[in-house]
Design a protein around this motif. Structure first.
Motif, PDB file in Angstrom:
ATOM      1  N   ASN A   1       1.558  -7.538  27.348  1.00  0.00           N
ATOM      2  CA  ASN A   1       1.506  -6.134  26.944  1.00  0.00           C
ATOM      3  C   ASN A   1       2.446  -5.886  25.767  1.00  0.00           C
ATOM      4  O   ASN A   1       2.087  -5.218  24.793  1.00  0.00           O
ATOM      5  CB  ASN A   1       1.861  -5.235  28.135  1.00  0.00           C
TER       6      ASN A   1
ATOM      7  N   LEU B   1       3.262 -13.474  37.647  1.00  0.00           N
ATOM      8  CA  LEU B   1       2.117 -12.759  37.087  1.00  0.00           C
ATOM      9  C   LEU B   1       2.542 -11.432  36.470  1.00  0.00           C
ATOM     10  O   LEU B   1       2.051 -11.043  35.407  1.00  0.00           O
ATOM     11  CB  LEU B   1       1.072 -12.512  38.171  1.00  0.00           C
ATOM     12  N   LYS B   2       3.475 -10.756  37.125  1.00  0.00           N
ATOM     13  CA  LYS B   2       3.972  -9.480  36.614  1.00  0.00           C
ATOM     14  C   LYS B   2       4.709  -9.684  35.286  1.00  0.00           C
ATOM     15  O   LYS B   2       4.524  -8.919  34.331  1.00  0.00           O
ATOM     16  CB  LYS B   2       4.900  -8.858  37.652  1.00  0.00           C
ATOM     17  N   ILE B   3       5.523 -10.728  35.208  1.00  0.00           N
ATOM     18  CA  ILE B   3       6.266 -11.022  33.979  1.00  0.00           C
ATOM     19  C   ILE B   3       5.309 -11.389  32.855  1.00  0.00           C
ATOM     20  O   ILE B   3       5.440 -10.920  31.721  1.00  0.00           O
ATOM     21  CB  ILE B   3       7.293 -12.154  34.228  1.00  0.00           C
TER      22      ILE B   3
ATOM     23  N   ALA C   1       2.172 -10.513  32.549  1.00  0.00           N
ATOM     24  CA  ALA C   1       1.422  -9.326  32.138  1.00  0.00           C
ATOM     25  C   ALA C   1       2.276  -8.430  31.252  1.00  0.00           C
ATOM     26  O   ALA C   1       1.794  -7.895  30.248  1.00  0.00           O
ATOM     27  CB  ALA C   1       0.952  -8.557  33.363  1.00  0.00           C
ATOM     28  N   SER C   2       3.558  -8.264  31.597  1.00  0.00           N
ATOM     29  CA  SER C   2       4.418  -7.415  30.776  1.00  0.00           C
ATOM     30  C   SER C   2       4.664  -8.037  29.406  1.00  0.00           C
ATOM     31  O   SER C   2       4.709  -7.331  28.395  1.00  0.00           O
ATOM     32  CB  SER C   2       5.739  -7.132  31.500  1.00  0.00           C
TER      33      SER C   2
ATOM     34  N   ALA D   1       3.608 -13.829  42.440  1.00  0.00           N
ATOM     35  CA  ALA D   1       3.349 -12.436  42.069  1.00  0.00           C
ATOM     36  C   ALA D   1       4.322 -11.977  40.992  1.00  0.00           C
ATOM     37  O   ALA D   1       3.938 -11.279  40.043  1.00  0.00           O
ATOM     38  CB  ALA D   1       3.452 -11.543  43.298  1.00  0.00           C
ATOM     39  N   ARG D   2       5.569 -12.387  41.110  1.00  0.00           N
ATOM     40  CA  ARG D   2       6.578 -12.014  40.110  1.00  0.00           C
ATOM     41  C   ARG D   2       6.255 -12.636  38.751  1.00  0.00           C
ATOM     42  O   ARG D   2       6.373 -11.980  37.712  1.00  0.00           O
ATOM     43  CB  ARG D   2       7.956 -12.466  40.590  1.00  0.00           C
TER      44      ARG D   2
END
Length: 78
Positions: A59, A51-53, A55-56, A48-49
């Protein structure tokens, strides 16, 4: 030994996987299951971490109008 749990009872009555092997005791079994559950939880958090990284970063790159190169051949101009 407590054999009320059917999954543990089946484990204890199963054949040994290798000659001279030893079945784990009930407490070893409980701790192994707990370790496996915790490792699975850590792996989920790590995924999950990541995926968050990702995505950021995507972006951020989209704000600066950077784009990923589709392939090495395109990068080299072939």
């Amino acid at each position: 030994m407590n054999t009320l749990y059917p999954h543990y009872n089946a484990h204890m009555n199963s054949a040994l996987s290798y000659p001279g092997g030893r079945r784990e005791s009930e407490i070893e079994y409980i701790f192994r299951i707990a370790r496996e559950a915790e490792a699975e939880k850590k792996a989920e958090l790590r995924a999950a971490r990541m995926l968050k990284i990702k995505a950021s970063l995507l972006n951020l790159l989209s704000k600066f109008h950077f784009s990923r190169t589709p392939s090495l051949h395109a990068l080299l101009g072939r």
